[in-house]
Design a protein around this motif. Structure first.
Motif, PDB file in Angstrom:
ATOM      1  N   GLN A 123     -10.955   8.535  15.367  1.00  0.00           N
ATOM      2  CA  GLN A 123     -11.057   7.688  14.156  1.00  0.00           C
ATOM      3  C   GLN A 123     -12.076   6.620  14.167  1.00  0.00           C
ATOM      4  O   GLN A 123     -12.329   6.093  15.359  1.00  0.00           O
ATOM      5  CB  GLN A 123      -9.468   6.949  14.167  1.00  0.00           C
ATOM      6  CG  GLN A 123      -8.417   7.759  13.975  1.00  0.00           C
ATOM      7  CD  GLN A 123      -8.411   8.434  12.536  1.00  0.00           C
ATOM      8  OE1 GLN A 123      -8.579   9.603  12.065  1.00  0.00           O
ATOM      9  NE2 GLN A 123      -8.325   7.552  11.553  1.00  0.00           N
TER      10      GLN A 123
ATOM     11  N   ASP B  92     -12.002   5.419  18.006  1.00  0.00           N
ATOM     12  CA  ASP B  92     -10.890   5.503  18.797  1.00  0.00           C
ATOM     13  C   ASP B  92     -10.492   6.929  19.137  1.00  0.00           C
ATOM     14  O   ASP B  92     -10.542   7.766  18.419  1.00  0.00           O
ATOM     15  CB  ASP B  92      -9.464   5.026  18.096  1.00  0.00           C
ATOM     16  CG  ASP B  92      -9.207   3.536  17.855  1.00  0.00           C
ATOM     17  OD1 ASP B  92     -10.116   2.809  18.885  1.00  0.00           O
ATOM     18  OD2 ASP B  92      -8.399   2.924  17.400  1.00  0.00           O
ATOM     19  N   LYS B  93     -10.423   7.235  20.570  1.00  0.00           N
ATOM     20  CA  LYS B  93     -10.127   8.676  20.711  1.00  0.00           C
ATOM     21  C   LYS B  93      -8.563   8.535  21.520  1.00  0.00           C
ATOM     22  O   LYS B  93      -8.401   7.763  22.188  1.00  0.00           O
ATOM     23  CB  LYS B  93     -11.043   8.906  22.207  1.00  0.00           C
ATOM     24  CG  LYS B  93     -12.711   8.930  21.775  1.00  0.00           C
ATOM     25  CD  LYS B  93     -13.600   9.152  23.207  1.00  0.00           C
ATOM     26  CE  LYS B  93     -12.950  10.289  24.133  1.00  0.00           C
ATOM     27  NZ  LYS B  93     -14.018  10.472  25.020  1.00  0.00           N
ATOM     28  N   HIS B  94      -7.927   9.706  20.905  1.00  0.00           N
ATOM     29  CA  HIS B  94      -6.725   9.874  21.290  1.00  0.00           C
ATOM     30  C   HIS B  94      -6.611  10.662  22.590  1.00  0.00           C
ATOM     31  O   HIS B  94      -7.066  11.761  22.774  1.00  0.00           O
ATOM     32  CB  HIS B  94      -5.740  10.290  20.392  1.00  0.00           C
ATOM     33  CG  HIS B  94      -5.750   9.410  19.249  1.00  0.00           C
ATOM     34  ND1 HIS B  94      -4.768   8.372  19.355  1.00  0.00           N
ATOM     35  CD2 HIS B  94      -6.505   9.400  18.044  1.00  0.00           C
ATOM     36  CE1 HIS B  94      -4.650   7.959  17.898  1.00  0.00           C
ATOM     37  NE2 HIS B  94      -5.996   8.249  17.230  1.00  0.00           N
TER      38      HIS B  94
ATOM     39  N   ASP C 244      -1.016  10.070  25.223  1.00  0.00           N
ATOM     40  CA  ASP C 244      -0.150   8.930  24.660  1.00  0.00           C
ATOM     41  C   ASP C 244      -1.326   7.604  24.606  1.00  0.00           C
ATOM     42  O   ASP C 244      -0.733   6.579  24.338  1.00  0.00           O
ATOM     43  CB  ASP C 244       0.963   8.827  25.316  1.00  0.00           C
ATOM     44  CG  ASP C 244       0.932   8.733  26.886  1.00  0.00           C
ATOM     45  OD1 ASP C 244      -0.185   9.084  27.360  1.00  0.00           O
ATOM     46  OD2 ASP C 244       1.929   8.382  27.503  1.00  0.00           O
ATOM     47  N   ARG C 245      -2.327   7.917  25.192  1.00  0.00           N
ATOM     48  CA  ARG C 245      -3.249   6.662  25.301  1.00  0.00           C
ATOM     49  C   ARG C 245      -4.393   6.918  24.010  1.00  0.00           C
ATOM     50  O   ARG C 245      -4.447   7.679  23.701  1.00  0.00           O
ATOM     51  CB  ARG C 245      -3.639   6.542  26.595  1.00  0.00           C
ATOM     52  CG  ARG C 245      -2.983   6.459  27.824  1.00  0.00           C
ATOM     53  CD  ARG C 245      -3.763   6.197  29.104  1.00  0.00           C
ATOM     54  NE  ARG C 245      -4.494   7.323  29.227  1.00  0.00           N
ATOM     55  CZ  ARG C 245      -5.859   7.312  29.663  1.00  0.00           C
ATOM     56  NH1 ARG C 245      -6.282   5.946  29.893  1.00  0.00           N
ATOM     57  NH2 ARG C 245      -6.498   8.314  30.052  1.00  0.00           N
ATOM     58  N   ILE C 246      -4.862   5.556  23.638  1.00  0.00           N
ATOM     59  CA  ILE C 246      -6.107   5.685  23.206  1.00  0.00           C
ATOM     60  C   ILE C 246      -7.218   4.907  23.857  1.00  0.00           C
ATOM     61  O   ILE C 246      -7.008   3.663  24.400  1.00  0.00           O
ATOM     62  CB  ILE C 246      -5.862   4.649  21.745  1.00  0.00           C
ATOM     63  CG1 ILE C 246      -4.775   5.299  21.046  1.00  0.00           C
ATOM     64  CG2 ILE C 246      -7.161   4.445  20.974  1.00  0.00           C
ATOM     65  CD1 ILE C 246      -4.501   4.698  19.752  1.00  0.00           C
TER      66      ILE C 246
ATOM     67  N   THR D 279     -10.915   3.170  23.433  1.00  0.00           N
ATOM     68  CA  THR D 279     -11.753   2.811  22.394  1.00  0.00           C
ATOM     69  C   THR D 279     -13.200   2.412  22.873  1.00  0.00           C
ATOM     70  O   THR D 279     -13.299   1.930  23.754  1.00  0.00           O
ATOM     71  CB  THR D 279     -11.225   1.337  21.975  1.00  0.00           C
ATOM     72  OG1 THR D 279      -9.846   1.393  21.235  1.00  0.00           O
ATOM     73  CG2 THR D 279     -12.023   0.767  20.757  1.00  0.00           C
TER      74      THR D 279
END
Length: 123
Positions: A45, A85-87, A90-92, A94
């Protein structure tokens, strides 16, 4: 472990009029290098500005050290500050970066989809 710099200078003369060299240069004149082949694209994103709240979907197609390349179907201005933002499960993760350069994609599929590539310097 120590690393010794290579400091020997070699003087090699190039005959620029050599027909074989000329032929090679002519064949390579239209090459467009694209390093995306060795990297698996990741959906990300992209948010404009440091405090952007509405993200747009893009693909992170290359990453190394303090540089990333994004593939988008929307324009981003040179010098634009973006948050990516990289997924990761269950974490992101940035990334904060600035657009250094952008261009139209050179691959046939890029042109069909209106894909643009952007190089970002990551802070």
């Amino acid at each position: 472990m120590t690393h010794k710099a290579h400091n020997k200078v070699s003087n090699v003369r190039v005959d620029w009029s050599d027909p074989e060299l000329s032929s090679l240069l002519l064949r390579s004149e239209t090459w467009k290098l694209d390093n995306r082949g060795g990297f698996s694209p990741q959906e990300v994103q992209v948010y404009f500005g440091w405090s952007g709240t509405i993200g747009r979907s893009a693909s992170l197609v290359w990453e190394r050290d303090k540089s990333v390349v994004l593939a988008t179907d929307f324009p981003i201005g040179q010098g634009e500050q973006v948050r990516v933002d990289k997924h990761l499960g269950d974490r992101i993760r940035t990334l904060w970066g600035t657009v250094v350069e952008g261009r139209e994609g050179a691959r046939e599929d890029d042109r069909k989809k209106g894909i643009r590539l952007y190089w970002l310097h990551i802070r």
